[in-house]
Write a protein that holds these residues in place. Sequence first.
Motif, PDB file in Angstrom:
ATOM      1  N   VAL A 116      -2.877   5.531   1.965  1.00  0.00           N
ATOM      2  CA  VAL A 116      -4.120   5.141   2.623  1.00  0.00           C
ATOM      3  C   VAL A 116      -4.988   6.385   2.735  1.00  0.00           C
ATOM      4  O   VAL A 116      -4.561   7.403   3.279  1.00  0.00           O
TER       5      VAL A 116
ATOM      6  N   GLN B 184      -2.521   2.141  -4.643  1.00  0.00           N
ATOM      7  CA  GLN B 184      -1.193   1.785  -5.145  1.00  0.00           C
ATOM      8  C   GLN B 184      -0.847   2.715  -6.293  1.00  0.00           C
ATOM      9  O   GLN B 184      -1.686   3.003  -7.147  1.00  0.00           O
TER      10      GLN B 184
ATOM     11  N   THR C 164      -4.913  -7.117  -1.566  1.00  0.00           N
ATOM     12  CA  THR C 164      -4.525  -6.110  -0.574  1.00  0.00           C
ATOM     13  C   THR C 164      -5.751  -5.463   0.054  1.00  0.00           C
ATOM     14  O   THR C 164      -5.786  -5.197   1.263  1.00  0.00           O
TER      15      THR C 164
ATOM     16  N   VAL D 124      -7.394   1.844  -0.010  1.00  0.00           N
ATOM     17  CA  VAL D 124      -5.964   1.617  -0.230  1.00  0.00           C
ATOM     18  C   VAL D 124      -5.634   1.977  -1.672  1.00  0.00           C
ATOM     19  O   VAL D 124      -6.385   1.673  -2.599  1.00  0.00           O
TER      20      VAL D 124
ATOM     21  N   VAL E 128       0.852  -1.183   0.000  1.00  0.00           N
ATOM     22  CA  VAL E 128       0.000   0.000   0.000  1.00  0.00           C
ATOM     23  C   VAL E 128       0.888   1.233   0.000  1.00  0.00           C
ATOM     24  O   VAL E 128       1.759   1.379   0.852  1.00  0.00           O
TER      25      VAL E 128
ATOM     26  N   GLY F  12     -10.167  -0.306  -3.457  1.00  0.00           N
ATOM     27  CA  GLY F  12      -8.774  -0.219  -3.847  1.00  0.00           C
ATOM     28  C   GLY F  12      -8.657   0.553  -5.143  1.00  0.00           C
ATOM     29  O   GLY F  12      -9.495   0.411  -6.047  1.00  0.00           O
TER      30      GLY F  12
END
Length: 714
Positions: free
Chosen positions: A435, A450, A469, A448, A432, A478
């Motif tokens: 956040v 990326q 994740t 999260v 990650v 995500g």
Amino acid sequence: MDVARRRSDGVLAIWAEAQRQEQRRREAQQRAQAAAQRQRERDARAAQLAAARGQREALRAYQLDREAEVARQSGLLDEQVAELQGLLRVGRGQPAFTLQALLAPVRLPGFDAGALGIPTPMPDQAYYQVPPPSGMMQRRHHEEQVAQARARFEHDWYQAQAVEQERLRRLAEYREGYRAWAADQQRRDAERIARTEDLARRLGRGEAEAVHEYFSAVLYGSDGWPQDFPRRVELAWDGNRRQLVVSWQLPEFQVVPEHSRLRYVKADDRDVPVARPAAERKRLYREVLAQSALRVLDELFRADPQGLLESVALSGFVSGVDPATGLEAERVLLAVTAAREAFTAIALERVAPVECLQGLGGVLSARPERLEEVRADRLPQAVGSAVAGQGGEEDPDLFTMDPIEFEELIAALFRARGYRVETTARSGDEGVDVVAVDPDPVTGGKIVIQAKRYRSTVSPTAVRDLDSTVRHHGAIKGILVTTAGFGRGSYSYIENKPLSLVTGPELVELLAEQGLRGRLGPVPGRAAEEVTDSAPAPAPASVRVRIDWQSRTVAGDRVELDVCAFVCAAGRVLSDEHFVFFNNPAEPTGAVRLGSARTAADGPLRSATLTLDLTRLAGTTADQVVLAVATEEDPGPALPLGYLHGLALEVTDGASGAGLDSWTGATSGIPDSAMELGSFRRTGAGGDWRFEGAGRPVSGGLAGLATGRGVAIG
């Protein structure tokens, strides 16, 4: 886009700070005097109690005095609450802060000599007269007395003359000091007026630094706020929208008194505080926050009689201890964007503060005492000084950006969109990078993110890893952000999953929406040292135009574009045959030809090309070749351009392939289905052709483009 965020050290801010310091000094002096008075009263009561023990009448008098003191303390609590409830009323009663008032010269006090202005009294000779002798025997003694009296008079006279000369000397020094002080004050005042006049001129032009300096002074110099209220503000100016973006510190929950009154207990001679009902205290606090926001908006608009501000985006934050973590935190508790016309139509003296704030479209934390956040409409740090995606060399290249800086930029993007954000790049938090927490109490939660700074298509494996994740961290969503793109397999995988993919062109577009800076790669054909404010360079005889775009999925299909061109004179197409599109891929002279659209093998990127041989137009009256796009209408109606992202145009030399110019357009939220991207214009008969980027949305799709340029639609 003009912007200024740093604290102003201008003349108005200095003046406002001096005013606040003087107010603080007076308030501190008053508090000290009040504290000393209370201590004297306590000492007197203690002495009275000691003397009254065993004396019933004296004890009764003491108790009555204590009850009166407790009643007075309870009255102070009531006054404190009344002050909080009257925030908006007091603010409305303050005179508006305006430049016109600051342009008036300061009236200096006249010279006051004080005690030095009183002349030294000279000895009165009559006081030294000696009575005449009463007999012959006293004559000699009388003469001695006369001589002594004359000597005393002369001594006192010379001494008084010396004192008078010293007074006159000191008076002259004092008067000279006053003259020097007055001259210095007049010089400073003249400088202040000159700077204020200059500020007024720059403010009239909408210069960001002037806007920041003036409105900082408005807020910092605002009077009548409770003495324990914080005074911290951050500003940014969006000149394109004529919007002032303000972040204002709000008071903490403790500003509302915890107790409603005090009660005197005679048995053990003590004061017992009576707690204020929790519901009442929370209600009062929400009213205080709403009043604070409305008062700030009112002061800003009243200080702007010229109408510079079209709107104000205000967010109010509290700096305090988060009850959930015990850590210091800054939380946004209210947010509102108020347009001048809507706000000035409100009768503020009669509104209910919370309902008024919500009626303006603002949001207020349901539980601000627990620091429950709301999402800010816009924050000052999100207002950038350049629009991302316009291809400027001053924008950072996302491909070459430091990885940590790239993750910080992604964090800044989500923070600007109203999320509470932290980066994990330095701790390596199990895949990650960022956040984000959506503060919405109903739909919010952990997200999260990326960030992958790639040049080639992101592998579907990375998308599957993001899915794992999300489940591992118990997140609601995500997001995978990249500078490149994704293949068909990745888009198929995320269907019906709480995952989102953000491509490079989409990222540039999102950054632009928040005023952040970023571009993908170098500006084609334009080195940094070559970028100037001069007119575009002449185009070569043969050029190639490539138009790239990506499509968001709509009902499982992708939106396609029709690329077209119009050969015009005075803004109108030369003839219907000079309209180049899919059914007429070349105009009669062959100067403009349309190639077929292509799809990149590794993703949803689409492109189409136009080739231009401008020498073929030499014998025509054409003075402009307009380039445009429209969303396809088959199989259904044309969809808005908002379903596209990453729309870009690149102009290259048809012979050498060298880059000449580029244009990147943001399409998010555009309801129209067509857009003119730019044009080649000829300067005079036989003059040079030059490219000019545009980005002008057109309604009505391809037909709207054609009729707008004079094509006859059957």
